[in-house]
Design an enzyme around this catalytic site. Structure first.
Site, PDB file in Angstrom:
ATOM      1  N   ASP A  45       0.809  -1.222   0.000  1.00 30.59           N
ATOM      2  CA  ASP A  45       0.000   0.000   0.000  1.00 30.59           C
ATOM      3  C   ASP A  45       0.841   1.271   0.000  1.00 30.59           C
ATOM      4  O   ASP A  45       0.406   2.303   0.502  1.00 30.59           O
ATOM      5  CB  ASP A  45      -0.961   0.039   1.209  1.00 30.59           C
ATOM      6  N   LYS A  48       2.325   2.187  -5.055  1.00 32.63           N
ATOM      7  CA  LYS A  48       3.056   1.742  -6.247  1.00 32.63           C
ATOM      8  C   LYS A  48       2.262   1.951  -7.524  1.00 32.63           C
ATOM      9  O   LYS A  48       2.826   2.237  -8.559  1.00 32.63           O
ATOM     10  CB  LYS A  48       3.338   0.232  -6.162  1.00 32.63           C
ATOM     11  N   GLY A  72      -3.864  -4.311  -4.258  1.00 36.97           N
ATOM     12  CA  GLY A  72      -4.792  -3.249  -4.660  1.00 36.97           C
ATOM     13  C   GLY A  72      -3.996  -2.077  -5.168  1.00 36.97           C
ATOM     14  O   GLY A  72      -3.317  -1.422  -4.401  1.00 36.97           O
ATOM     15  N   HIS A  73      -4.008  -1.850  -6.478  1.00 35.41           N
ATOM     16  CA  HIS A  73      -3.229  -0.755  -7.052  1.00 35.41           C
ATOM     17  C   HIS A  73      -4.193   0.322  -7.534  1.00 35.41           C
ATOM     18  O   HIS A  73      -4.969   0.109  -8.453  1.00 35.41           O
ATOM     19  CB  HIS A  73      -2.376  -1.264  -8.219  1.00 35.41           C
ATOM     20  N   GLN A 256       2.111  -6.232  -3.138  1.00 32.40           N
ATOM     21  CA  GLN A 256       2.340  -6.178  -1.679  1.00 32.40           C
ATOM     22  C   GLN A 256       3.638  -5.399  -1.405  1.00 32.40           C
ATOM     23  O   GLN A 256       3.925  -4.456  -2.115  1.00 32.40           O
ATOM     24  CB  GLN A 256       2.392  -7.581  -1.064  1.00 32.40           C
TER      25      GLN A 256
HETATM   26  P1  IMP Z   1      -2.809 -12.738   1.738  1.00 37.21           P
HETATM   27  O1  IMP Z   1      -1.840 -12.138   0.776  1.00 37.21           O
HETATM   28  O2  IMP Z   1      -4.245 -12.515   1.355  1.00 37.21           O
HETATM   29  O3  IMP Z   1      -2.497 -14.164   2.040  1.00 37.21           O
HETATM   30  O4  IMP Z   1      -2.629 -11.963   3.148  1.00 37.21           O
HETATM   31  C1  IMP Z   1      -1.440 -12.085   3.916  1.00 37.21           C
HETATM   32  C2  IMP Z   1      -1.062 -10.760   4.537  1.00 37.21           C
HETATM   33  O5  IMP Z   1      -0.663  -9.851   3.512  1.00 37.21           O
HETATM   34  C3  IMP Z   1      -2.182 -10.051   5.293  1.00 37.21           C
HETATM   35  O6  IMP Z   1      -1.627  -9.350   6.379  1.00 37.21           O
HETATM   36  C4  IMP Z   1      -2.721  -9.065   4.277  1.00 37.21           C
HETATM   37  O7  IMP Z   1      -3.376  -7.976   4.884  1.00 37.21           O
HETATM   38  C5  IMP Z   1      -1.431  -8.649   3.592  1.00 37.21           C
HETATM   39  N1  IMP Z   1      -1.647  -8.183   2.220  1.00 37.21           N
HETATM   40  C6  IMP Z   1      -1.918  -8.918   1.130  1.00 37.21           C
HETATM   41  N2  IMP Z   1      -2.021  -8.137   0.037  1.00 37.21           N
HETATM   42  C7  IMP Z   1      -1.770  -6.887   0.435  1.00 37.21           C
HETATM   43  C8  IMP Z   1      -1.698  -5.623  -0.250  1.00 37.21           C
HETATM   44  O8  IMP Z   1      -1.849  -5.500  -1.466  1.00 37.21           O
HETATM   45  N3  IMP Z   1      -1.407  -4.545   0.524  1.00 37.21           N
HETATM   46  C9  IMP Z   1      -1.171  -4.642   1.846  1.00 37.21           C
HETATM   47  N4  IMP Z   1      -1.233  -5.784   2.526  1.00 37.21           N
HETATM   48  C10 IMP Z   1      -1.527  -6.904   1.825  1.00 37.21           C
END
Ligand code: IMP
Length: 467
Positions: A45, A48, A72-73, A256
């Site tokens: 977040d 990017k 989420g971009h 991420q």
């Molecule tokens: P998962 O990727 O859904 O397995 O989640 C694992 C961890 O990564 C959790 O803490 C999510 O909140 C975090 N996470 C996954 N995708 C994002 C993102 O795009 N931005 C921020 N945190 C993320």
């Protein structure tokens, strides 16, 4: 003997009889880079999406290499907001091709719904967007298992996005996954879904009492989706390597952030893929020597969604102010993000594991109103000052952050496009960050729109624009 070899012989006298091949032409190395990895330097977040969009005019191709539709971009172009979760932001720029690499886990339904939204917004995707035939597929039982596991009593909650990302990667590593190439093979798809549903339904029911999924209905839906996906599928490793050989510029878009990396992040509170720069190599099939540079994106402060360590987290009124000014709510889940001050030891660690050469600092304007801005420059752990990042959650719990308080600039930086026009104290904040983090700041974002961006002189010239 070439004069430049003499110091080498001082160090390695045994080489005195060796023959050296020195290319005179290579001594003036071109500063231009045909490719760059751009990734989040923190827990995701960092903004990017906007930066990939800004830089995409310098690149012929933007390739995603990890994660799935958990990313989420958000990109705002002339006031129009696009939230992309799976498709690389590069496609928003005419002439830029998007690639979903083999390291990504692809939810076919999420992909098709994003394609439909982009088409409706007039974005050219057909013939301009490709999916790796080796990418893994997310199926409904991945979501079922994740949802059940995350909500089961007594289990460690990670706070995942509940999109089935982790279970899809589990199947990949277990060599039990379905790849995009297999999705297009209807008889294999039917057998795979039948077998997988039998196994996953049994496990989910036994462990969590979950209602079973219907394999017949699943097969029919996914076979239909496969037909719509087929035109996008190709061997993207060849596509990317051929493009680089033809002199095109390729950007590898991370998802991420580095601290959510499965190996280097705050395990187990991480995502299930390699979100660091190394993931660009395994997640696309382009070797490390073809990666030109690494650009890390950091907020001027820090946020995190989901569970896990966060040494500089703040609560109360200050956190509320950061959250409100920065609109810190998850782009995918809408969850309020945890907020805190910039953490230099973590940023340095992130720069180290990624070989980050350049830094982009986003959301500068969010700090505009603060009287003073604390920055964590070291940790105190068990009475000792250190900046080494602990490997385990217990280590993180013993951190007492040591802060340096910088003076706030107390005026608006929103929309500023020239570095010299930033208030002196804002420049001092950035110079402090640059010095402490050991990476060069190339871009500063002063608002969500494409235009609200400062590019430092010299950076643009790194990437020659190719037709
Ligand atoms: P998962 O990727 O859904 O397995 O989640 C694992 C961890 O990564 C959790 O803490 C999510 O909140 C975090 N996470 C996954 N995708 C994002 C993102 O795009 N931005 C921020 N945190 C993320």
């Amino acid at each position: 003997m070439d004069a430049c070899l003499e110091p080498l012989l001082d160090t390695f006298p045994d080489l005195s009889g060796a023959i050296f091949l020195v290319s005179k032409t290579e001594s003036s190395v071109s500063p231009q880079r045909p490719s760059a990895v751009i990734l989040g330097a923190q827990w995701g977040d960092e903004g990017k999406g906007k930066i990939v969009d800004v830089l995409s005019e310098k690149f012929n191709i933007v390739a995603r290499y990890a994660g799935g539709h958990n990313a989420g971009h958000t990109v705002i172009i002339d006031g129009q907001k696009f939230v992309l979760q799976l498709i690389p932001c590069g496609v928003l720029r005419p002439g830029c091709t998007g690639v979903i690499g083999n390291g990504v886990v692809l939810d076919p339904m999420a992909f098709l719904s994003e394609v439909q939204k982009l088409r409706a917004a007039g974005v050219h995707v057909d013939g301009n967007l490709f999916i790796s035939n080796r990418a893994q597929v997310i199926l409904p039982y991945h979501r079922m298992i994740e949802l059940a596991a995350e909500t089961a009593p007594g289990r460690q909650t990670i706070g995942t996005t509940r999109r089935g990302i982790g279970p899809a990667y589990e199947d990949k590593i277990h060599r039990n996954g379905l790849r995009v190439v297999d999705l297009l093979n209807t008889s294999l798809l039917r057998t795979h879904i039948n077998n997988a549903c039998h196994e996953k339904n049994t496990i989910a029911h036994a462990l969590f009492g979950t209602e079973p999924l219907d394999p017949k209905q699943m097969y029919e839906e996914y076979a239909r989706a496969a037909e719509q996906i087929a035109p996008f599928v190709t061997d993207t490793a060849y596509l990317l390597n051929d493009a680089l050989s033809a002199g095109q510029n390729v950007m590898f878009e991370g998802a991420q952030g580095a601290l959510l990396d499965i190996d280097h992040g705050t395990y187990p509170f991480v995502t299930s893929s390699s979100s660091t720069a190394g993931g660009a190599v395994t997640g696309t099939g382009v070797g490390p020597s073809r990666i030109g540079t690494v650009i890390g994106v950091t907020k001027a402060y820090v946020t995190r969604v989901g569970e896990g360590p966060f040494p500089t987290e703040i609560e109360g009124e200050l956190a509320e102010r950061l959250r409100a000014r920065g609109m810190e709510y998850g782009a995918v889940t809408g969850r309020p993000r945890r907020c805190g001050w910039l953490d230099i030891p973590l940023l340095r660690y992130s720069n180290m594991i990624n070989s980050t050469e350049w830094l982009v600092v986003t959301k500068m304007d969010v700090l505009d109103e603060f009287d003073e801005i604390p920055v964590c420059t070291a940790y105190e752990i068990d009475g000792k000052v250190t900046s080494v990042i602990p490997a385990d959650v217990r280590g993180f719990k013993s951190i007492h952050p040591i802060y340096t308080k910088l003076k706030g600039w107390k005026c608006s930086t929103e929309g500023i496009t020239e570095y010299d026009q930033l208030p002196r104290l804002a420049r001092e904040y950035l110079e402090f960050l640059e010095r402490e983090s050991s990476a060069k700041i190339c871009i500063i974002s002063t608002g969500p729109d494409r235009g609200q961006t400062i590019t430092k002189p010299g950076f643009d010239e790194l990437f020659a624009i190719k037709d």
